[in-house]
Design a protein around this motif. Structure first.
Motif, PDB file in Angstrom:
ATOM      1  N   ILE A 104       4.521   4.573  11.376  1.00 17.38           N
ATOM      2  CA  ILE A 104       3.097   4.309  11.211  1.00 17.38           C
ATOM      3  C   ILE A 104       2.991   3.133  10.249  1.00 17.38           C
ATOM      4  O   ILE A 104       3.489   3.187   9.130  1.00 17.38           O
ATOM      5  N   THR A 105       2.322   2.046  10.684  1.00 17.80           N
ATOM      6  CA  THR A 105       2.357   0.796   9.935  1.00 17.80           C
ATOM      7  C   THR A 105       0.968   0.367   9.472  1.00 17.80           C
ATOM      8  O   THR A 105      -0.048   0.898   9.910  1.00 17.80           O
ATOM      9  N   ASP A 106       0.966  -0.600   8.563  1.00 14.29           N
ATOM     10  CA  ASP A 106      -0.240  -1.336   8.178  1.00 14.29           C
ATOM     11  C   ASP A 106      -1.301  -0.437   7.558  1.00 14.29           C
ATOM     12  O   ASP A 106      -2.336  -0.135   8.162  1.00 14.29           O
ATOM     13  N   TYR A 107      -1.027  -0.024   6.327  1.00 12.63           N
ATOM     14  CA  TYR A 107      -1.886   0.911   5.602  1.00 12.63           C
ATOM     15  C   TYR A 107      -3.002   0.169   4.861  1.00 12.63           C
ATOM     16  O   TYR A 107      -2.854  -1.019   4.534  1.00 12.63           O
ATOM     17  N   PRO A 108      -4.103   0.871   4.547  1.00 13.03           N
ATOM     18  CA  PRO A 108      -5.157   0.240   3.733  1.00 13.03           C
ATOM     19  C   PRO A 108      -4.654  -0.053   2.332  1.00 13.03           C
ATOM     20  O   PRO A 108      -3.837   0.698   1.780  1.00 13.03           O
ATOM     21  N   ILE A 109      -5.143  -1.134   1.765  1.00 13.12           N
ATOM     22  CA  ILE A 109      -4.665  -1.585   0.460  1.00 13.12           C
ATOM     23  C   ILE A 109      -4.906  -0.536  -0.614  1.00 13.12           C
ATOM     24  O   ILE A 109      -4.134  -0.419  -1.566  1.00 13.12           O
ATOM     25  N   GLU A 110      -5.955   0.275  -0.465  1.00 17.67           N
ATOM     26  CA  GLU A 110      -6.280   1.284  -1.477  1.00 17.67           C
ATOM     27  C   GLU A 110      -5.203   2.355  -1.590  1.00 17.67           C
ATOM     28  O   GLU A 110      -5.070   3.009  -2.623  1.00 17.67           O
ATOM     29  N   MET A 111      -4.419   2.548  -0.545  1.00 12.63           N
ATOM     30  CA  MET A 111      -3.379   3.574  -0.544  1.00 12.63           C
ATOM     31  C   MET A 111      -2.050   3.054  -1.063  1.00 12.63           C
ATOM     32  O   MET A 111      -1.121   3.843  -1.263  1.00 12.63           O
ATOM     33  N   SER A 112      -1.936   1.755  -1.289  1.00 12.64           N
ATOM     34  CA  SER A 112      -0.611   1.167  -1.515  1.00 12.64           C
ATOM     35  C   SER A 112      -0.656   0.093  -2.608  1.00 12.64           C
ATOM     36  O   SER A 112      -0.589  -1.108  -2.314  1.00 12.64           O
ATOM     37  N   PRO A 113      -0.766   0.504  -3.867  1.00 15.18           N
ATOM     38  CA  PRO A 113      -0.911  -0.471  -4.953  1.00 15.18           C
ATOM     39  C   PRO A 113       0.348  -1.280  -5.256  1.00 15.18           C
ATOM     40  O   PRO A 113       0.305  -2.188  -6.075  1.00 15.18           O
ATOM     41  N   LEU A 114       1.463  -0.986  -4.593  1.00 16.72           N
ATOM     42  CA  LEU A 114       2.700  -1.725  -4.869  1.00 16.72           C
ATOM     43  C   LEU A 114       3.187  -2.524  -3.662  1.00 16.72           C
ATOM     44  O   LEU A 114       4.270  -3.097  -3.699  1.00 16.72           O
ATOM     45  N   ALA A 115       2.379  -2.559  -2.601  1.00 17.45           N
ATOM     46  CA  ALA A 115       2.795  -3.253  -1.379  1.00 17.45           C
ATOM     47  C   ALA A 115       2.088  -4.596  -1.234  1.00 17.45           C
ATOM     48  O   ALA A 115       0.969  -4.799  -1.706  1.00 17.45           O
ATOM     49  N   LYS A 116       2.733  -5.513  -0.549  1.00 13.81           N
ATOM     50  CA  LYS A 116       2.225  -6.865  -0.337  1.00 13.81           C
ATOM     51  C   LYS A 116       1.069  -6.847   0.680  1.00 13.81           C
ATOM     52  O   LYS A 116       1.104  -6.094   1.656  1.00 13.81           O
ATOM     53  N   LYS A 117       0.052  -7.661   0.446  1.00 14.11           N
ATOM     54  CA  LYS A 117      -1.058  -7.771   1.392  1.00 14.11           C
ATOM     55  C   LYS A 117      -0.553  -8.203   2.763  1.00 14.11           C
ATOM     56  O   LYS A 117       0.370  -9.011   2.877  1.00 14.11           O
ATOM     57  N   HIS A 118      -1.197  -7.648   3.787  1.00 12.82           N
ATOM     58  CA  HIS A 118      -0.797  -7.967   5.152  1.00 12.82           C
ATOM     59  C   HIS A 118      -1.024  -9.449   5.422  1.00 12.82           C
ATOM     60  O   HIS A 118      -2.057 -10.013   5.058  1.00 12.82           O
ATOM     61  N   ARG A 119      -0.059 -10.077   6.057  1.00 12.55           N
ATOM     62  CA  ARG A 119      -0.139 -11.533   6.269  1.00 12.55           C
ATOM     63  C   ARG A 119      -1.194 -11.907   7.309  1.00 12.55           C
ATOM     64  O   ARG A 119      -1.569 -13.079   7.405  1.00 12.55           O
ATOM     65  N   GLU A 120      -1.678 -10.917   8.108  1.00 12.59           N
ATOM     66  CA  GLU A 120      -2.658 -11.225   9.161  1.00 12.59           C
ATOM     67  C   GLU A 120      -3.929 -10.390   9.093  1.00 12.59           C
ATOM     68  O   GLU A 120      -4.990 -10.862   9.494  1.00 12.59           O
ATOM     69  N   LYS A 121      -3.875  -9.172   8.590  1.00 10.27           N
ATOM     70  CA  LYS A 121      -5.004  -8.237   8.679  1.00 10.27           C
ATOM     71  C   LYS A 121      -5.636  -8.013   7.309  1.00 10.27           C
ATOM     72  O   LYS A 121      -4.986  -7.503   6.402  1.00 10.27           O
ATOM     73  N   GLU A 122      -6.884  -8.359   7.177  1.00  9.90           N
ATOM     74  CA  GLU A 122      -7.623  -8.237   5.918  1.00  9.90           C
ATOM     75  C   GLU A 122      -7.734  -6.767   5.510  1.00  9.90           C
ATOM     76  O   GLU A 122      -8.009  -5.890   6.328  1.00  9.90           O
ATOM     77  N   GLY A 123      -7.533  -6.526   4.225  1.00 15.70           N
ATOM     78  CA  GLY A 123      -7.701  -5.186   3.679  1.00 15.70           C
ATOM     79  C   GLY A 123      -6.525  -4.247   3.894  1.00 15.70           C
ATOM     80  O   GLY A 123      -6.584  -3.082   3.494  1.00 15.70           O
ATOM     81  N   LEU A 124      -5.466  -4.741   4.518  1.00 20.69           N
ATOM     82  CA  LEU A 124      -4.295  -3.911   4.770  1.00 20.69           C
ATOM     83  C   LEU A 124      -3.088  -4.445   4.007  1.00 20.69           C
ATOM     84  O   LEU A 124      -3.103  -5.564   3.483  1.00 20.69           O
TER      85      LEU A 124
END
Length: 512
Positions: free
Chosen positions: A396-416
């Motif tokens: 399961i990929t591409d989580y919302p930014i609110e759930m993942s404070p240590l992960a890099k912002k998605h290079r294509e999808k806003e807010g993920l």
């Protein structure tokens, strides 16, 4: 009156009396050592040890085995009994004329019980019924047991059915007294052997890639690397509070900053949460960080690693777990989180604000804790409607930014963010990111976590200023991974509960 009709306390008293009698005879019931030359498995798998004539022992190779007496059939001047060691069980034949009258009649027949640990020296032969047996020429008591072990007894009823009595099957007793569980349920020993083998295969796989195994602190001044409640303690000499780590992520990433290209650690982590079939406050995970890689590369790595583990343990990529056959053969499905939620609920939650998410949760009959933020709500909906249905290994990929404070912002999808979880048999077994290495972004994420804490989210992270400082020295693009060893072991050993793959799971206080 038979032993089975006596209470445990009565049997305990009888065995204490036997212990005293042995000591009065000048026999030490707890000697210091015994020179074991063969295990039961080595004897059973080595036909060259066997003498066809049980009496023809002059040129027979001598063996010395040790273990517990599990059953015995006394026939006057001789006895057959089963001896269990760490590798299995083997039959032993002992005669009065070989070991001596006092040893046989008094020590063995009268003062030795089922469960006692003994040593046998002799040779190997085949009985008339074709069973490989050790012919005892010497007998030694190595440990006198004071409590009876619950040996199962099979009784045939008048209807011809076989009933088993005294089996040690009560789950709570088995977890509390794992030492007894391991004695009387050999299949339990096999589960933990497989767990150890699983960890060794994982370690070998990572070592062969050139990654370095390291150790990081268990006691931490600031806990981080996950969203969870910690256990708190106090260091007297420094007069400061410390926390048992909830994850080792932030320390391993400091090592990537320091110049290592690949580090991993099998770590004991601790989270102050409830108990369930899938949760224990103390658990094991392996975390891996590899420089210059991203989460797409890490998905390929996880597939290869776990497929390899399945093959090494079972000789195939297919593993039976309960009613399911799980196949770890690559490649595995990769599904964006919001697509998975929409498929199961009919609701498109991507880009929705807090009020819209609360409304969706209410329509789906999801009960929310006070102060739940966007990430928490999405996680609750996913956990209720999607996760339990994912039996085959799935990313399961591409989580919302609110759930993942240590992960890099998605290079294509806003807010993920670029994050995946591997779900298998209805539960997460792995979690991974393209790691956030922008110190400014990281500090802002920490500050947002601090805001959530102030609003009542006890699992939100604290600000780790030193970790931000480490990032300011520069961390290369990095892929990070955590795999839950206990949950993976449940799958690989077909175990129903996390307690079945922990030697000593956490339990409520035992009642008097």
């Amino acid at each position: 009156m038979s032993n089975s009709e006596l209470s445990i306390s009565e049997q305990h008293e009888i065995r204490l009396e036997k212990l005293e009698e042995l000591q009065e005879m000048g026999i030490n019931p707890y000697p210091y050592d015994f020179d074991v030359t063969h295990s039961s498995e080595e004897i059973l798998n080595n036909p060259e040890l066997i003498k066809k004539d049980d009496q023809d022992a002059e040129d027979a190779e001598q063996v010395a085995v040790a273990g517990r007496i599990m059953t015995r059939r006394i026939m006057g001047k001789s006895t057959f009994f089963n001896l269990q060691d760490s590798e299995g069980t083997i039959q032993v034949y002992i005669r009065r004329d070989d070991v001596g009258t006092e040893t046989y009649n008094t020590v063995f027949k009268k003062l030795t019980d089922i469960g006692d640990i003994v040593g046998i020296k002799g040779h190997v032969f085949i009985t008339g019924t074709g069973e490989t047996t050790v012919y005892a020429k010497e007998f030694a008591l190595l440990s006198k047991t004071l409590r009876p072990i619950p040996v199962p007894k099979e009784v045939e009823t008048e209807d011809g059915e076989t009933k088993v009595y005294d089996a040690f099957t009560d789950k709570e007793q088995r977890y509390r007294q794992r030492y007894v569980d391991l004695i009387v349920n050999p299949e339990v020993r096999d589960v933990f052997r497989q767990r150890t083998q699983m960890v060794q295969h994982m370690r070998n796989f990572m070592n062969n890639k050139g990654y370095m195994e390291v150790e990081t602190p268990i006691l931490q001044p600031i806990y981080g690397g996950a969203s969870a409640k910690p256990f708190k303690t106090h260091h007297n000499a420094l007069d400061m509070d410390l926390y048992l780590r909830i994850a080792n992520e932030l320390y391993l990433k400091r090592l990537i900053v320091g110049g290592y290209d690949g580090v991993y650690e099998f770590s004991k982590d601790f989270r102050n949460e409830g108990l369930s079939r899938f949760h224990n406050p103390e658990f094991t995970q392996v975390e891996l960080y590899v420089a210059y890689k991203d989460y797409n590369w890490m998905m390929d790595f996880v597939e290869a690693l776990i497929e390899n583990v399945a093959k090494e343990l079972h000789g195939t990529t297919k593993v039976t777990v309960g009613d399911h056959e799980i196949d770890f053969k690559r490649p595995w499905p990769r599904i964006p989180m919001f697509e998975a939620i929409e498929k199961e609920t009919g609701k498109d939650l991507y880009g929705k604000d807090l009020d819209e998410l609360r409304s969706a949760a209410e329509e789906l009959n999801i009960e929310l804790e006070e102060g739940s933020g966007k990430g928490k709500i999405i996680d609750e909906i996913f956990g209720e409607f999607v996760e339990p249905k994912l039996i085959q290994p799935t990313f399961i990929t591409d989580y919302p930014i609110e759930m993942s404070p240590l992960a890099k912002k998605h290079r294509e999808k806003e807010g993920l963010v670029e994050r995946f979880e591997c779900i298998c048999n209805g539960k997460e077994i792995a979690n991974a990111f393209s790691e956030l290495n922008d110190p400014v972004d990281q500090k802002e994420r920490f500050q947002e976590q601090a805001r959530l804490r102030s609003e009542g989210d006890e699992e939100a992270m604290e600000i780790d200023e030193d970790f931000v400082r480490a990032l300011e020295y520069g961390m290369p693009p990095t892929a990070g991974l955590g795999i839950g060893i206990d949950r993976l072991a449940m799958i690989m050993t077909d175990s129903d509960s996390i307690r079945d793959v922990l030697f000593f799971p956490q339990m409520k206080p035992e009642k008097e």
